[in-house]
Design an enzyme around this catalytic site. Structure first.
Site, PDB file in Angstrom:
ATOM      1  N   SER A 136       0.844  -1.200   0.000  1.00  0.00           N
ATOM      2  CA  SER A 136       0.000   0.000   0.000  1.00  0.00           C
ATOM      3  C   SER A 136       0.880   1.252   0.000  1.00  0.00           C
ATOM      4  O   SER A 136       1.741   1.373  -0.871  1.00  0.00           O
ATOM      5  CB  SER A 136      -0.946  -0.077   1.210  1.00  0.00           C
ATOM      6  N   HIS A 196      -8.018  -5.214  -0.954  1.00  0.00           N
ATOM      7  CA  HIS A 196      -6.781  -4.542  -0.540  1.00  0.00           C
ATOM      8  C   HIS A 196      -6.186  -5.136   0.734  1.00  0.00           C
ATOM      9  O   HIS A 196      -5.047  -4.829   1.082  1.00  0.00           O
ATOM     10  CB  HIS A 196      -7.031  -3.036  -0.339  1.00  0.00           C
ATOM     11  N   ASP A 229      -9.070  -3.832  -6.528  1.00  0.00           N
ATOM     12  CA  ASP A 229      -8.404  -3.027  -5.498  1.00  0.00           C
ATOM     13  C   ASP A 229      -8.210  -1.601  -6.031  1.00  0.00           C
ATOM     14  O   ASP A 229      -7.336  -1.351  -6.863  1.00  0.00           O
ATOM     15  CB  ASP A 229      -7.053  -3.647  -5.109  1.00  0.00           C
TER      16      ASP A 229
END
Ligand SMILES: *[C@@H]1O[C@H](CO)[C@@H](O)[C@H](O)[C@H]1NC(C)=O
Ligand SMILES: *[C@@H]1O[C@H](CO)[C@@H](O)[C@H](O)[C@H]1NC(C)=O
Length: 266
Positions: free
Chosen positions: A180, A245, A232
Site C-alpha cells: 500500500s 486490498h 483493489d
C-alpha cells in the site's frame, strides 16, 4: 499449499458481503502462535472485515484488524535487524497506511497484513536463518503521507537503510518491499538512490501498489514483482479500501518464489 484456502479466496474476492465482522482480541478464545503461513491465511480470511470505504474513514478499522490479527497469529510486528551479521538475504519492508506503529526513532514497524506473512514465506523458501529483516524507521504510515504520494521522511529513511545495507553487506541480496503506501515509499526511496545502489537491489516486491505500472529508476522491470488484485481501488491510485486490498498475504508465497528465483540468476 492449501487448496481450500485458495478456493475460499476465489469465492470471496467476488463476494465482499461474505466477510465476518471484526472480533475484538479479548473475545477470542483460541490463540494460535507461530503456526506458519497457512494458519495466518486462515485466520486472516476468517476475520476479514466487510468494508468498502474511503481510506480517510477506514484507518480505525485497518488498525483494529491489524491488532486482531496480530493477537490471533502472534505475528512479530517490529524487525530491526540491519547492522547485525551479514546474511545471504536482506529484506527492507515498508508497511501500509494505518498499520500500527509510530514515528519514534528506530520504530521499525512492519505491520501485520503483509510483512509477517511475507517473511514466513521467504523463510520457508530460503531458510529463516539466512534472512535479515528490517522495517522502515521514522515512517508514520499516515493518511496524509499516502495522499502526499508517500511519507517523505519514511521514503528518505528507506533509501538510507538500503545504502547502509549495501555498504555493510555488499554481497547480501537486497529485497525492497512494501504494501500500500509502503509501495510509494519503495518507489520514492529507489528514486533517491544512486544508480549503482538502485541497480544493486536484487528484487522489489510490491503489494497493492498505488503507483502500479510506474517504472522504478535503475531497477529493471524483470526484477520487480507486483501483486495488484482486480477490484483493489488503491492500485488505480484510488482511495477505497475493500477486502481486495486487505488480502495480499495470499500472494506472499508467489512473491517469495519470485525473489528466490531472482536470487539464483547470475
Ligand atoms: C528519527 O527521527 C528522529 C526525530 O526527527 C531523529 O532524531 C532520529 O535520528 C531518526 N531516526 C532514524 C533512525 O532516522
Ligand atoms: C494472488 O493470490 C491468489 C491466491 O493464490 C491468486 O488467485 C491471485 O491470482 C493472485 N493475484 C495476484 C495479482 O497475484
Amino acid at each position: 499449499m492449501l487448496p481450500s484456502i485458495e478456493l475460499f479466496l476465489l469465492t470471496f474476492l467476488g463476494l465482499t458481503a461474505h466477510a465476518t465482522p471484526l472480533a475484538a482480541p479479548s473475545q477470542v478464545h483460541h490463540v494460535e502462535r507461530d503456526a506458519g503461513l497457512n494458519s495466518f491465511l486462515s485466520i486472516l480470511l476468517a476475520n476479514l472485515p466487510a468494508i468498502n470505504e474511503p481510506l480517510t474513514e477506514a484507518t480505525g478499522l485497518i488498525t483494529a484488524f491489524d491488532e486482531t490479527l496480530g493477537t490471533l497469529t502472534g505475528a512479530q510486528e517490529t524487525y530491526n535487524e540491519l547492522g547485525g551479521s551479514c546474511k545471504e538475504w536482506t529484506v527492507i519492508f515498508a508497511r501500509g497506511t494505518a498499520e500500527p506503529g509510530n514515528c519514534v526513532s528506530a520504530s521499525a514497524q512492519v505491520g501485520v497484513l503483509v510483512g509477517p506473512p511475507l517473511f514466513d514465506a521467504l523463510g520457508d523458501k530460503v531458510g529463516p536463518l539466512s534472512l535479515t529483516i528490517q522495517g522502515v524507521n521514522n515512517y508514520s504510515a499516515s493518511v496524509e503521507g499516502y495522499l502526499a504520494g508517500g511519507d517523505p521522511t519514511g521514503s528518505s529513511e528507506m533509501a538510507r537503510q538500503i545504502e547502509a545495507a549495501k555498504s555493510q553487506c555488499p554481497d547480501t541480496k537486497m529485497i525492497a518491499s512494501g504494501y500500500s503506501q509502503g509501495c510509494q515509499i519503495v518507489h520514492n526511496a529507489v528514486s533517491e538512490l544512486e544508480a549503482t545502489t538502485a541497480s544493486w537491489i536484487n528484487s522489489v516486491l510490491l503489494f497493492g501498489d498505488p503507483m502500479d505500472g510506474q517504472a522504478l529508476a535503475n531497477v529493471p522491470a524483470s526484477r520487480v514483482f507486483t501483486s495488484c488484485h482486480s477490484g483493489d481501488d488503491i492500485c488505480n491510485d484510488g482511495i477505497l479500501i475493500g477486502p481486495a486490498h486487505l488480502t495480499y498475504a495470499l500472494n506472499a508465497t508467489a512473491a517469495a518464489n519470485f525473489a528466490a528465483m531472482r536470487g539464483e540468476e547470475a
